[in-house]
Each structure stands twice: as structure tokens, then as C-alpha cells.
Enzyme design. Structure first.
Site, PDB file in Angstrom:
ATOM      1  N   MET A   1       0.956  -1.311  -0.128  1.00 49.39           N
ATOM      2  CA  MET A   1       0.034   0.158  -0.100  1.00 49.39           C
ATOM      3  C   MET A   1       1.060   1.108  -0.055  1.00 49.39           C
ATOM      4  O   MET A   1       1.209   1.891  -0.893  1.00 49.39           O
ATOM      5  CB  MET A   1      -0.950  -0.071   1.033  1.00 49.39           C
ATOM      6  CG  MET A   1      -1.967   1.181   1.170  1.00 49.39           C
ATOM      7  SD  MET A   1      -3.554   0.502   1.960  1.00 49.39           S
ATOM      8  CE  MET A   1      -3.254   0.632   3.497  1.00 49.39           C
ATOM      9  N   CYS A   2       1.523   1.512   1.056  1.00 50.96           N
ATOM     10  CA  CYS A   2       2.623   2.653   1.325  1.00 50.96           C
ATOM     11  C   CYS A   2       1.913   3.842   1.213  1.00 50.96           C
ATOM     12  O   CYS A   2       0.573   4.401   0.617  1.00 50.96           O
ATOM     13  CB  CYS A   2       3.353   2.702   0.015  1.00 50.96           C
ATOM     14  SG  CYS A   2       4.538   1.315  -0.029  1.00 50.96           S
ATOM     15  N   GLY A   3       2.185   4.821   1.912  1.00 47.60           N
ATOM     16  CA  GLY A   3       1.653   6.168   2.060  1.00 47.60           C
ATOM     17  C   GLY A   3       2.867   7.313   1.935  1.00 47.60           C
ATOM     18  O   GLY A   3       3.990   7.219   2.114  1.00 47.60           O
ATOM     19  N   ARG A  32      -0.891   3.308   6.190  1.00 46.76           N
ATOM     20  CA  ARG A  32      -0.779   2.829   5.041  1.00 46.76           C
ATOM     21  C   ARG A  32       0.646   2.017   4.853  1.00 46.76           C
ATOM     22  O   ARG A  32       1.018   1.719   3.962  1.00 46.76           O
ATOM     23  CB  ARG A  32      -0.744   4.075   4.154  1.00 46.76           C
ATOM     24  CG  ARG A  32      -1.914   4.746   3.831  1.00 46.76           C
ATOM     25  CD  ARG A  32      -1.983   5.562   2.712  1.00 46.76           C
ATOM     26  NE  ARG A  32      -1.841   5.011   1.382  1.00 46.76           N
ATOM     27  CZ  ARG A  32      -2.824   4.803   0.395  1.00 46.76           C
ATOM     28  NH1 ARG A  32      -3.883   4.946   0.882  1.00 46.76           N
ATOM     29  NH2 ARG A  32      -2.513   4.231  -0.298  1.00 46.76           N
ATOM     30  N   THR A 148       5.859   5.955   4.143  1.00 43.18           N
ATOM     31  CA  THR A 148       5.527   5.052   5.040  1.00 43.18           C
ATOM     32  C   THR A 148       5.208   3.651   4.148  1.00 43.18           C
ATOM     33  O   THR A 148       4.656   3.759   3.428  1.00 43.18           O
ATOM     34  CB  THR A 148       4.251   5.116   5.947  1.00 43.18           C
ATOM     35  OG1 THR A 148       3.169   5.338   5.181  1.00 43.18           O
ATOM     36  CG2 THR A 148       4.458   6.384   6.735  1.00 43.18           C
TER      37      THR A 148
END
Lengths: 320, 304
Positions: A1-3, A32, A148
Site C-alpha cells: 500500500m504505502c503512504g 498505510r 511509510t
């Protein structure tokens, strides 16, 4: 996902608290990407001085010895500023040569970034803890990008964390995955870029560094990236005096941008932007797929349009 | 595109029974309280991009949110009305069943996704894949919609007062798409169709309900050419070759063609498809009764 988050100041107003604001944004993106985090922060720098940020993930090196060796190699002055498992080498010598020497000669180190304006820190663990450990909130500067990570395709290591930087003052954070990174990595290595991981995002960073070194400006480099990069991506990109955003033409990965007279902020989700001062007066929009957005301090100081100098037109085009 | 609109917000539907301040109340507490309520008007302040604001409402209440919301605002909505004075992120009113969800600003991706009923009004622009897999919801967008809007739409109406980006109605089963501005391109199996009295009535009703202006005669109508309903066995090679976009039932007569001939027929398909869309437009009066039959799922399933 990652933010991902990015914050670019158009005026000096929020520069003293840039790190604090970035930390607030990063905090909102914890959900995330709870496994690792990183940030790159740019300040105005000192003329003739390059900073090289390095990481010793598994050992505790003798930073002073490495600094002295580097000084001899470069024939220049080198100052070392260690911070936990990272260190920043400050030199008046050739930054690119310093980076290459550190990669080639000091096996225990990974070079995270180099340039006149950039410092870059990243680590596995809770993003809030990463921010505290490397004193994100205490830093000032002109622009910052942060990430993140929720690893899906490679191990949870500091090495695999974002941001990635391979060229001078150029770094990027990525939400998505590239499918042609192996082929592209070989092409770039043949063109003289060096890589330290198997990560797809590092290839994207290397690609931009290569294009910029070949004489592209950031807009042309990203235009070329749209052709050469295959996969899903939303990128937030930091460059010398500038900030850019690019999404792939399908735009599966989220992005939202807000802009006021004082700042431009970008994030995976609006709730990160909602933390910023003056957000209620901001213009908020979703960046168009496949469209290049750039902002530059050079343009602002040159007295050009006070709003975004998007590659095509202003950002007020629409949520498309 | 400004999130703050010059227009004054409409008056509240009634006296506010309770105000939830999301800087003090947790999202879960608020949504729980809204689920317990059977009537009244509720205000929400300081949403600050929170996800799932006012999700799962199933009674006849009014909720007015002051500020921008995150993902899945008013998801699974039934009966009541939710109004957001601000913008919304991914999945606004996802799977709405009935009632109304209205947003004064812009919505990002997948607004009204999979909605089965009710009305979604986006007064600004909607992003990519607006109305993806819509199953009966009515969506009215005051501005533009992003690419692949009404992707695999099955029923309902999408009304766009602005422009539609590329691949509008790609792989559409049914549903009616009305666009006042330009359409960058139509997706696979989506064609323009004439507007008849019954469609004007639908438009009139939805434009009145949305209150964003526009007259039925300003719109063009788009819908399914229905060439993807059934698997055409001759297309099996085209499917493998990844050229499924141009498949058409009209190639049925070309069974047992050699590989080379198949390559040629692929070019022909494009022309025949164009012709067939014109034909289907002209034949409209006999075939255009809104089909209620369930599309067979063979090929569509494979596309997902």
C-alpha cells in the site's frame, strides 16, 4: 500500500517548522505503511558544500576514520555528523566522487543521498519512531518528502525503505510497483548509474538522475519517464530547489494535492494534508493521470507565476 | 476546482439534533450514534479527511458534514441524506442502496461505485472510474468525470454536466450515460444512442433533483452496444493475443479461418463494429427497450 507525503514551501513562513509539519503528515500515513519509513529534507544549503548521507545498517563503523580516508581521497575537507546508524559527511569536494568512493570502498555503508541541499534518513519500524529517532520535527528547510512503507514484494529492510536517491539532490518516494525495473536497471548501469538494492523504486530514482545528468530538465525527465517506466506509480519527487508529482496514466494509486500562497502539499490521503496550517483556504485537487506537475523555488524567486508552474497549465484543471 | 465554492451552502434540512466534533469524538462513536438515530439532523465538524464518515446509515436521518472527508464516506448508505461541504476521497457513497449523498466539492476515484440505488450528487468534478460497476444508482456530476467512468456499469444513470475523460463506459452491460460536454473517448462496447422521450424524462427528473442546472436537450446519451454479452468462439485467439477490445459477434461467420485470415479479420472487425454501432442506433426503436435480462458473465468475468 504505502503512504507518501510531500511538502514544498513557496514562502519562508513555514520553513522553520518544515520538519514538524512533515512529521504531522507522516504520522497520518502510518496506517498505510507501518513497517518502515523515511524522509528527505531539503534546505538552502551552503554554496560549494556537498552533504552525503550514509547508512550503516548492520555495524557501527568508525565514522572519523572513514571521514579522514574520504578527505584524503577527495583532497578536500570532510566533516562527519553521525546520527544513530546514519551519518552525514559534509565536504567541499566532489559529491558524486564521494558517493562513489563510499559505495565502492566501504562495504558496510549504503549511501542514501548526496547533494547541496538534501539529507535523507530512513529505517524499519514505526514511522513515528523513525521521525523521532532522526529528529524530523526539529529540522527546518524548504521542502521535504516522506514515505511509510508496507512491503509487499521485498523484505522489510532499511535498504528497501524509501526515499531513494541516486543523483545530486534528486530523490523520490513511490506508491506502486514497477514491472520493467530489472531491464531498466541494466540499461542505466550501462549508462553509468550505480545501484545498491534490488528495489524497483531505486531504479526510478536512478532513471531520473540519469535523465537530469543527460541534460533534461525535470519536466522533460518525467516526460521520458512516462514512456520508459512500466507499472503503477504515484511519485513525489524532490529536486534541487524543486518538487514534482507524477502518476501513471491509469492512476490506481491515490494522490491529492493542496496549494496555498505559502505551500504545496501532496499526499496519498487528504487527512495528512488536513494537518497543515491554512488548509481551509487551500485549493485541493487530485493530480491528473500521466500529467507532470512541478514547482520550483527558482521560478518563485524569479517572480514568475506565484502558483504552480505545472508542465502544462496550472493545477486548476480538474479532477480528471 | 476550488474546494470552497462561492455559493452559500443550502440551509440545513432541520434543527440540528446533535453536533459531532471529530476532533473530540472518535469516528466509531459518531458512526455508532448515527446508526442508533431514527430521525433528526446531525452535524459533523472537523472531519479532517477521516475515512468512513457517516458510513452505514440506514434510517431516515440527515447528516451535514462541514469539511473534507476521506475514503468511503457514506458507504453502504440507505434511506437518509448525507451532505458534505467539502471534498471526498475514494469510494464516496460506495454501494449506496437508497437515499441521497451530496458533496459540494470534488470527489476523487470511484464515486458511487457499485451503488444499487439512491442518488449521488457531486457538485464539482469526479475523478477516475466514477460509477464503476454501478448497479442502479443515479449519479449526477456537476463538473467532469475522470477516465473509465461507468466501467462495467450494470444499471442506473450517470449524468455528467461537464466532460468525460477517456474510455467512458468501458465494458458496460447496461446503465444510461448522459454527458453534456465532450467525451474524450468511449470505452469498449460503449456507443452513442439517441435520446427518446423516456430518457428526457429521466434526465429532467435527475437534473431537477440535483439542482445544478442543465436541460435535457443539451445532453448526449451513451450505452451498451451489447456485443460483449456472449462469448464469441471465434474470438478465442483474439483473446489470447490480447486484442479482445475489438471482438464482435459479427465475426461468427468467419469460423475456421486460418491464422493469417484471422489477422485480417481483426482489421475487418473494427469496421464491422463501427457499422454495427450505427446499425444498432438506427434499429434502436425496436431493440432499445431497456433490457432487464441478466448479461451472461463468461467474458466479463475473464476481464476482471
Amino acid at each position: 500500500m504505502c503512504g507518501i507525503v510531500g511538502l514544498f514551501t513557496k514562502t519562508p513562513k513555514h520553513r522553520p517548522e518544515l520538519g514538524r509539519l512533515t512529521a504531522l503528515m507522516l504520522h497520518e500515513m502510518r496506517d498505510r505503511g507501518p513497517d518502515s519509513a523515511g524522509f528527505a529534507i531539503y534546505d538552502e544549503g551552503v554554496a560549494g558544500q556537498t552533504r552525503v548521507t550514509v547508512l550503516a545498517e548492520y555495524t557501527t563503523p568508525d565514522w572519523d576514520v572513514i571521514g579522514k580516508d574520504l578527505a584524503i581521497t577527495l583532497g578536500a575537507e570532510v566533516e562527519v555528523r553521525p546520527i544513530r546508524d546514519h551519518a552525514v559527511f559534509v565536504t567541499n569536494g566532489d559529491g558524486r566522487a564521494a558517493r562513489q568512493w563510499l559505495i565502492d570502498e566501504v562495504a558496510e555503508l549504503d549511501v542514501l543521498s548526496y547533494g547541496r541541499q538534501i539529507e535523507l534518513f530512513k529505517s524499519v519500524g514505526d514511522p513515528d519512531l523513525v521521525a523521532v529517532n532522526y529528529d524530523l520535527a526539529g529540522r527546518s528547510g524548504t521542502h521535504a518528502i516522506a514515505h511509510t512503507r508496507m512491503a509487499t514484494e521485498s523484505a522489510v529492510t532499511t535498504n528497501g525503505s524509501h526515499p531513494f536517491a541516486t543523483g545530486a539532490d534528486t530523490c523520490l518516494v513511490h506508491n506502486g510497483s514497477l514491472s520493467n525495473h530489472n531491464q531498466l536497471r541494466e540499461r542505466l548501469m550501462a549508462a553509468g548509474e550505480s545501484f545498491q538494492t534490488e528495489n524497483d523504486t531505486e531504479v526510478a530514482a536512478g532513471y531520473l538522475s540519469w535523465r537530469l545528468r543527460e541534460g533534461d530538465d525535470i519536466e522533460l525527465a518525467l516526460k521520458n519517464a512516462l514512456v520508459d517506466l512500466d507499472g503503477f506509480y504515484t511519485f513525489a519527487i524532490g529536486i534541487e530547489n524543486g518538487f514534482a508529482i507524477l502518476r501513471d496514466p491509469i492512476a490506481c494509486k491515490p494522490a491529492v494535492v493542496a496549494e496555498t500562497d505559502d505551500w504545496v502539499a501532496m499526499s496519498s490521503e487528504y487527512r495528512a494534508i488536513a494537518q497543515l496550517p491554512g488548509v481551509n483556504d487551500a485549493q485541493v485537487w487530485e493530480p491528473d493521470p500521466g500529467r507532470i506537475y512541478t514547482w520550483s523555488l527558482d521560478d518563485l524567486t524569479a517572480g514568475e507565476a506565484a502558483s504552480a508552474t505545472s508542465a502544462t497549465t496550472g493545477p486548476v484543471g480538474g479532477t480528471r | 476546482m476550488s474546494k470552497t465554492k462561492a455559493a452559500k451552502p443550502p440551509p440545513l434540512p432541520g434543527p440540528v439534533s446533535h453536533t459531532f466534533d471529530l476532533s473530540e469524538t472518535t469516528l466509531r462513536e459518531m458512526n455508532h450514534a448515527l446508526h442508533q438515530a431514527e430521525s433528526g439532523t446531525f452535524a459533523v465538524v472537523n472531519p479532517r479527511g477521516a475515512h468512513a464518515v457517516a458510513a452505514g446509515i440506514f434510517t431516515d436521518i440527515d447528516v451535514v458534514v462541514n469539511g473534507s472527508v476521506g475514503y468511503y464516506c457514506a458507504g453502504m448508505h440507505q434511506h437518509g441524506r448525507v451532505r458534505v461541504e467539502g471534498n471526498a476521497s475514494t469510494g464516496l457513497a460506495e454501494n449506496i442502496m437508497s437515499g441521497e449523498v451530496r458533496i459540494s466539492g470534488n470527489a476523487t476515484m470511484s464515486a458511487g461505485a457499485t451503488g444499487c440505488g439512491g442518488l449521488v450528487v457531486v457538485e464539482g468534478n469526479a475523478g477516475a472510474r466514477c460509477g464503476i460497476s454501478m448497479k442502479g444508482v443515479d449519479i449526477v456530476v456537476g463538473g467532469n468525470v475522470g477516465h473509465m467512468s461507468a466501467f462495467m456499469a450494470q444499471a442506473g444513470n450517470l449524468v455528467v454536466l461537464g466532460d468525460a475523460d477517456h474510455d467512458l463506459g468501458d465494458s458496460i452491460y447496461e446503465a444510461e450515460l448522459f454527458v453534456r460536454g465532450t467525451v474524450a473517448s468511449l470505452g469498449s462496447d460503449c456507443v452513442e444512442k439517441p435520446i427518446e422521450a423516456e430518457h428526457r424524462d429521466v434526465l429532467e427528473r435527475l437534473l431537477t433533483a440535483a439542482g445544478l442546472g442543465g436541460r435535457p436537450e443539451q445532453f448526449r446519451r451513451f450505452g451498451s452496444a451489447r456485443t460483449l454479452y456472449n462469448f464469441a468462439v471465434d474470438d478465442i485467439d483474439a483473446e489470447v493475443a490480447g486484442t479482445s477490445r475489438n471482438r464482435s459477434k459479427n465475426t461468427k461467420t468467419k469460423k475456421k479461418a486460418s491464422a493469417k485470415q484471422r489477422g485480417q479479420s481483426a482489421t475487418k472487425k473494427r469496421t464491422t463494429k463501427k457499422q454495427s454501432s450505427q446499425e444498432s442506433s438506427s434499429k434502436k426503436s425496436t431493440t432499445e427497450k431497456r433490457s432487464t435480462k441478466q448479461p451472461k458473465n463468461t467474458k466479463k468475468g475473464a476481464k476482471q
